[in-house]
Design an enzyme around this catalytic site. Sequence first.
Site, mmCIF file in Angstrom:
data_model
loop_
_atom_site.group_PDB
_atom_site.id
_atom_site.type_symbol
_atom_site.label_atom_id
_atom_site.label_comp_id
_atom_site.label_asym_id
_atom_site.label_seq_id
_atom_site.Cartn_x
_atom_site.Cartn_y
_atom_site.Cartn_z
ATOM 1 N N SER A 86 4.627 -1.694 8.714
ATOM 2 C CA SER A 86 5.867 -1.868 8.993
ATOM 3 C C SER A 86 6.747 -1.357 10.429
ATOM 4 O O SER A 86 5.841 -0.434 10.918
ATOM 5 C CB SER A 86 6.967 -1.369 7.962
ATOM 6 O OG SER A 86 6.660 -1.728 6.554
HETATM 7 N N1 SAH Z 1 3.952 0.681 3.940
HETATM 8 C C1 SAH Z 1 3.020 -0.235 4.581
HETATM 9 C C2 SAH Z 1 3.426 -1.668 4.513
HETATM 10 C C3 SAH Z 1 2.449 -2.796 4.292
HETATM 11 S S1 SAH Z 1 2.890 -4.473 4.041
HETATM 12 C C4 SAH Z 1 2.406 -0.037 6.101
HETATM 13 O O1 SAH Z 1 3.265 0.462 6.581
HETATM 14 O O2 SAH Z 1 1.109 -0.144 6.294
HETATM 15 C C5 SAH Z 1 3.285 -4.608 2.280
HETATM 16 C C6 SAH Z 1 2.011 -4.177 1.505
HETATM 17 O O3 SAH Z 1 2.432 -4.331 0.218
HETATM 18 C C7 SAH Z 1 0.977 -5.049 1.764
HETATM 19 O O4 SAH Z 1 -0.037 -4.287 1.865
HETATM 20 C C8 SAH Z 1 0.740 -5.882 0.405
HETATM 21 O O5 SAH Z 1 -0.538 -6.199 0.246
HETATM 22 C C9 SAH Z 1 1.489 -4.950 -0.509
HETATM 23 N N2 SAH Z 1 1.978 -5.442 -1.978
HETATM 24 C C10 SAH Z 1 2.633 -6.811 -2.068
HETATM 25 N N3 SAH Z 1 2.671 -6.903 -3.392
HETATM 26 C C11 SAH Z 1 2.340 -5.875 -4.013
HETATM 27 C C12 SAH Z 1 2.320 -5.593 -5.407
HETATM 28 N N4 SAH Z 1 3.104 -6.421 -6.314
HETATM 29 N N5 SAH Z 1 1.766 -4.230 -5.833
HETATM 30 C C13 SAH Z 1 1.320 -3.611 -4.833
HETATM 31 N N6 SAH Z 1 1.240 -3.667 -3.421
HETATM 32 C C14 SAH Z 1 1.773 -5.102 -3.184
#
Ligand code: SAH
Length: 213
Positions: free
Chosen positions: A64
Amino acid sequence: MKDTFKHRGMRNHLAQILIDKGIADKKVLDAVREIPRHLFMDSSFEGHAYQNKAFPIAANQTISHPYTVAFQTELLQLEEGHKVLEIGTGSGYQTAILLNLKVKVYSIERQLELFKKTNIFFKKMGYRPKKLIFGDGYKGLPEQAPFDRIIVTAGAPEVPKALLSQLKVGGRLVIPIGFEEQIMTLFVRTANMEFSKTEYGSFRFVPLLENKN
Ligand code: SAH
């Protein structure tokens, strides 16, 4: 890759950008100054790590924007020792910011590749969440509930009921809601059966995917 004075300087600059954009919580800004964001991404993006940008991580996901991370963290109003559930570990950058604020973090990721990668990276860095979990965050983590705070870092079409039910009374859930664009939404559990809802600006996240494991 290493963390150097140059990187620290860039983080100070990034913190100033966040202040200019309205982030005021000193502890959140200090966490941004301390956590080496460039180490959470592929070395080819290193030069850009301290701009306010999102970047690809593994498995088609993104780390993000720093502003988004700071905004969500500020909305949580964390206190030392809080029990926090994070949905969407991804690169672990948001997780590391939470840990820097001295809370106990349980974080769920549904992409196996990212889950494994971040696990190894955290061990190497000495970051200690209570637990990183491979699974579907839509369901929350009933065996560890209730939580003081819950943060969702992927865009949800609606608020998962399971997450609301796993909040303590007085607890806060910060979640981006919507499809193409998401409205940052804060739910506060004001009483056992009562929640207040406040909407903030619009953001863009990768989707929160349900039942895809
Ligand atoms: N906070 C992270 C954001 C990553 S993007 C960072 O800054 O790196 C969002 C993440 O949510 C992705 O890695 C995706 O695989 C995960 N995601 C999506 N749906 C999900 C779910 N149902 N349960 C757990 N993780 C999920």
